[in-house]
Design a protein around this motif. Structure first.
Motif, mmCIF file in Angstrom:
data_model
loop_
_atom_site.group_PDB
_atom_site.id
_atom_site.type_symbol
_atom_site.label_atom_id
_atom_site.label_comp_id
_atom_site.label_asym_id
_atom_site.label_seq_id
_atom_site.Cartn_x
_atom_site.Cartn_y
_atom_site.Cartn_z
ATOM 1 N N PRO A 114 2.205 -7.627 -6.596
ATOM 2 C CA PRO A 114 3.384 -7.027 -5.963
ATOM 3 C C PRO A 114 4.036 -7.958 -4.934
ATOM 4 C CG PRO A 114 1.642 -5.401 -6.127
ATOM 5 C CD PRO A 114 1.054 -6.725 -6.554
ATOM 6 N N SER A 115 3.236 -8.656 -4.149
ATOM 7 C CA SER A 115 3.796 -9.577 -3.144
ATOM 8 C C SER A 115 4.544 -10.724 -3.808
ATOM 9 C CB SER A 115 2.686 -10.139 -2.254
ATOM 10 O OG SER A 115 2.066 -9.099 -1.538
ATOM 11 N N SER A 116 3.977 -11.288 -4.877
ATOM 12 C CA SER A 116 4.650 -12.369 -5.597
ATOM 13 C C SER A 116 5.947 -11.873 -6.228
ATOM 14 C CB SER A 116 3.744 -12.937 -6.689
ATOM 15 O OG SER A 116 2.571 -13.474 -6.136
ATOM 16 N N TYR A 117 5.906 -10.665 -6.768
ATOM 17 C CA TYR A 117 7.112 -10.092 -7.368
ATOM 18 C C TYR A 117 8.213 -9.945 -6.313
ATOM 19 C CZ TYR A 117 10.219 -6.925 -9.849
ATOM 20 O OH TYR A 117 11.327 -6.360 -10.435
ATOM 21 N N ARG A 118 7.833 -9.457 -5.133
ATOM 22 C CA ARG A 118 8.804 -9.270 -4.049
ATOM 23 C C ARG A 118 9.387 -10.612 -3.621
ATOM 24 N NH1 ARG A 118 6.994 -5.532 0.572
ATOM 25 N NH2 ARG A 118 8.305 -4.014 -0.446
ATOM 26 N N LYS A 119 8.535 -11.643 -3.452
ATOM 27 C CA LYS A 119 9.016 -12.968 -3.059
ATOM 28 C C LYS A 119 9.955 -13.547 -4.108
ATOM 29 C CE LYS A 119 5.017 -14.176 -0.279
ATOM 30 N NZ LYS A 119 3.767 -14.917 -0.249
ATOM 31 N N LEU A 120 9.586 -13.422 -5.366
ATOM 32 C CA LEU A 120 10.424 -13.925 -6.451
ATOM 33 C C LEU A 120 11.774 -13.217 -6.450
ATOM 34 C CD1 LEU A 120 10.536 -15.761 -8.973
ATOM 35 C CD2 LEU A 120 9.768 -13.781 -10.287
ATOM 36 N N HIS A 121 11.749 -11.931 -6.232
ATOM 37 C CA HIS A 121 12.990 -11.146 -6.230
ATOM 38 C C HIS A 121 13.852 -11.519 -5.031
ATOM 39 C CE1 HIS A 121 15.721 -7.718 -5.969
ATOM 40 N NE2 HIS A 121 15.583 -7.670 -7.261
ATOM 41 N N ASP A 122 13.209 -11.714 -3.851
ATOM 42 C CA ASP A 122 13.964 -12.102 -2.655
ATOM 43 C C ASP A 122 14.578 -13.483 -2.802
ATOM 44 O OD1 ASP A 122 13.412 -9.734 -1.362
ATOM 45 O OD2 ASP A 122 11.734 -10.546 -0.199
ATOM 46 N N ASN A 123 13.864 -14.420 -3.460
ATOM 47 C CA ASN A 123 14.360 -15.789 -3.619
ATOM 48 C C ASN A 123 15.434 -15.912 -4.693
ATOM 49 O OD1 ASN A 123 12.628 -16.651 -1.641
ATOM 50 N ND2 ASN A 123 11.014 -17.278 -3.060
ATOM 51 N N ALA A 180 0.832 -1.211 0.000
ATOM 52 C CA ALA A 180 0.000 0.000 0.000
ATOM 53 C C ALA A 180 0.865 1.260 0.000
ATOM 54 C CB ALA A 180 -0.940 -0.006 1.203
ATOM 55 N N ASP A 181 1.946 1.257 0.798
ATOM 56 C CA ASP A 181 2.846 2.415 0.835
ATOM 57 C C ASP A 181 3.531 2.631 -0.517
ATOM 58 O OD1 ASP A 181 2.241 2.997 3.461
ATOM 59 O OD2 ASP A 181 4.016 1.981 4.276
ATOM 60 N N ILE A 182 3.932 1.547 -1.144
ATOM 61 C CA ILE A 182 4.578 1.651 -2.461
ATOM 62 C C ILE A 182 3.574 2.179 -3.485
ATOM 63 C CG2 ILE A 182 5.578 0.326 -4.371
ATOM 64 C CD1 ILE A 182 6.970 -1.408 -2.187
ATOM 65 N N GLY A 183 2.354 1.691 -3.433
ATOM 66 C CA GLY A 183 1.303 2.193 -4.325
ATOM 67 C C GLY A 183 1.127 3.690 -4.183
ATOM 68 N N ARG A 184 1.054 4.158 -2.937
ATOM 69 C CA ARG A 184 0.923 5.604 -2.700
ATOM 70 C C ARG A 184 2.152 6.362 -3.187
ATOM 71 N NH1 ARG A 184 -1.886 3.710 1.690
ATOM 72 N NH2 ARG A 184 -0.081 3.580 3.040
ATOM 73 N N GLU A 185 3.332 5.792 -2.992
ATOM 74 C CA GLU A 185 4.568 6.465 -3.393
ATOM 75 C C GLU A 185 4.698 6.617 -4.911
ATOM 76 O OE1 GLU A 185 9.344 6.085 -2.590
ATOM 77 O OE2 GLU A 185 7.951 5.421 -1.037
ATOM 78 N N VAL A 186 4.084 5.724 -5.654
ATOM 79 C CA VAL A 186 4.141 5.830 -7.118
ATOM 80 C C VAL A 186 2.900 6.533 -7.687
ATOM 81 C CG1 VAL A 186 5.672 3.843 -7.371
ATOM 82 C CG2 VAL A 186 3.191 3.519 -7.602
ATOM 83 N N GLY A 187 2.078 7.093 -6.801
ATOM 84 C CA GLY A 187 0.948 7.894 -7.264
ATOM 85 C C GLY A 187 -0.362 7.168 -7.401
ATOM 86 N N LEU A 188 -0.471 5.962 -6.841
ATOM 87 C CA LEU A 188 -1.711 5.189 -6.917
ATOM 88 C C LEU A 188 -2.233 4.949 -5.510
ATOM 89 C CD1 LEU A 188 -0.530 2.710 -9.683
ATOM 90 C CD2 LEU A 188 -2.051 4.665 -9.968
ATOM 91 N N GLU A 189 -3.107 5.837 -5.082
ATOM 92 C CA GLU A 189 -3.643 5.802 -3.715
ATOM 93 C C GLU A 189 -4.491 4.559 -3.445
ATOM 94 O OE1 GLU A 189 -3.064 8.072 -1.211
ATOM 95 O OE2 GLU A 189 -1.662 9.079 -2.560
ATOM 96 N N ASN A 190 -5.192 4.069 -4.434
ATOM 97 C CA ASN A 190 -6.076 2.922 -4.279
ATOM 98 C C ASN A 190 -5.243 1.636 -4.388
ATOM 99 O OD1 ASN A 190 -7.823 0.735 -4.940
ATOM 100 N ND2 ASN A 190 -9.416 2.191 -5.542
ATOM 101 N N SER A 191 -5.069 0.943 -3.275
ATOM 102 C CA SER A 191 -4.236 -0.262 -3.236
ATOM 103 C C SER A 191 -4.725 -1.344 -4.194
ATOM 104 C CB SER A 191 -4.189 -0.846 -1.827
ATOM 105 O OG SER A 191 -3.573 0.053 -0.959
ATOM 106 N N ALA A 192 -6.045 -1.542 -4.251
ATOM 107 C CA ALA A 192 -6.580 -2.574 -5.127
ATOM 108 C C ALA A 192 -6.263 -2.261 -6.593
ATOM 109 C CB ALA A 192 -8.096 -2.698 -4.929
ATOM 110 N N TYR A 193 -6.389 -0.999 -6.970
ATOM 111 C CA TYR A 193 -6.063 -0.607 -8.341
ATOM 112 C C TYR A 193 -4.573 -0.795 -8.605
ATOM 113 C CZ TYR A 193 -5.357 2.116 -12.548
ATOM 114 O OH TYR A 193 -4.987 2.519 -13.806
ATOM 115 N N PHE A 194 -3.737 -0.419 -7.647
ATOM 116 C CA PHE A 194 -2.287 -0.596 -7.790
ATOM 117 C C PHE A 194 -1.948 -2.077 -8.007
ATOM 118 C CE2 PHE A 194 1.714 -1.629 -5.433
ATOM 119 C CZ PHE A 194 2.591 -1.208 -6.424
ATOM 120 N N ILE A 195 -2.507 -2.955 -7.188
ATOM 121 C CA ILE A 195 -2.227 -4.393 -7.300
ATOM 122 C C ILE A 195 -2.706 -4.929 -8.650
ATOM 123 C CG2 ILE A 195 -2.829 -6.678 -6.351
ATOM 124 C CD1 ILE A 195 -2.919 -5.210 -3.553
ATOM 125 N N THR A 196 -3.907 -4.527 -9.063
ATOM 126 C CA THR A 196 -4.459 -4.970 -10.348
ATOM 127 C C THR A 196 -3.594 -4.494 -11.512
ATOM 128 O OG1 THR A 196 -6.688 -4.939 -9.427
ATOM 129 C CG2 THR A 196 -6.509 -4.904 -11.828
#
Length: 189
Positions: free
Chosen positions: A177-186, A151-167
């Protein structure tokens, strides 16, 4: 203006004065050197009887003249390209803000319709698509490099609506975004 014609008095005066106000209006070629220039070129003034006038770089090249290495007349960027470059620079600096076509048109002193059409012709995508791509690039970087919430990253890139950001993120990357983060961490990168 006839292709390869002798210079009119106004054109000749622009060449002698190296007047940049005439750049893009015509090009002049010098028969004795085989080179063509912009009116603002700082090279030594040619003899008037050796000068031929062309409307475009292409016409001068087709007339067997080569571009000047000093003024580089073939490297002329169109005003539309420069305008769109200023807009894309603005988008990169302000992607975290609410950016609409009307906002971009206002800050760039143009109409929304003309901006949209010109942007798509030069960039190959609409201003909205460009903004979304810039935001998603920034989001990928933040997901990989920070521990901020989605949600914080969504707001930081200009997308206040978390659901819209994720979509939108999933639509653009194929991952949430969560899957991307996990893939990047692994991946260890």
């Amino acid at each position: 203006m006839a292709t390869g014609s002798r210079p009119a008095e106004e054109q000749w005066n622009a060449i002698i004065r190296c007047d940049s106000d005439y750049d893009g209006q015509f090009f002049y070629a010098v028969q004795s050197t085989g080179i063509f220039c912009r009116p603002s070129c700082k090279s030594r003034p040619p003899k008037r009887e050796h000068v031929r006038i062309f409307a475009t770089c292409t016409e001068a090249i087709d007339g067997n003249f080569r571009p000047c290495k000093r003024c580089k007349p073939a490297d002329v960027h169109s005003p539309d390209q420069e305008w769109i470059q200023r807009i894309t620079d603005y988008i990169h600096r302000h992607c975290h803000e609410a950016l609409t076509l009307d906002v971009l048109a206002t800050v760039s002193h143009g109409s929304p319709y003309h901006l949209h059409r010109t942007f798509k012709r030069i960039q190959g995508r609409t201003p909205l698509e460009y903004i979304q791509d810039v935001r998603m690039d920034r989001a990928r970087q933040l997901l990989a490099d920070s521990g901020k919430t989605v949600a914080d990253i969504g707001r930081e890139v200009g997308l206040e609506n978390s659901a819209y950001f994720i979509t939108l993120f999933k639509k653009k990357t194929g991952l949430t975004p969560s899957s991307y983060r996990k893939l990047h961490d692994n991946s260890g990168t």
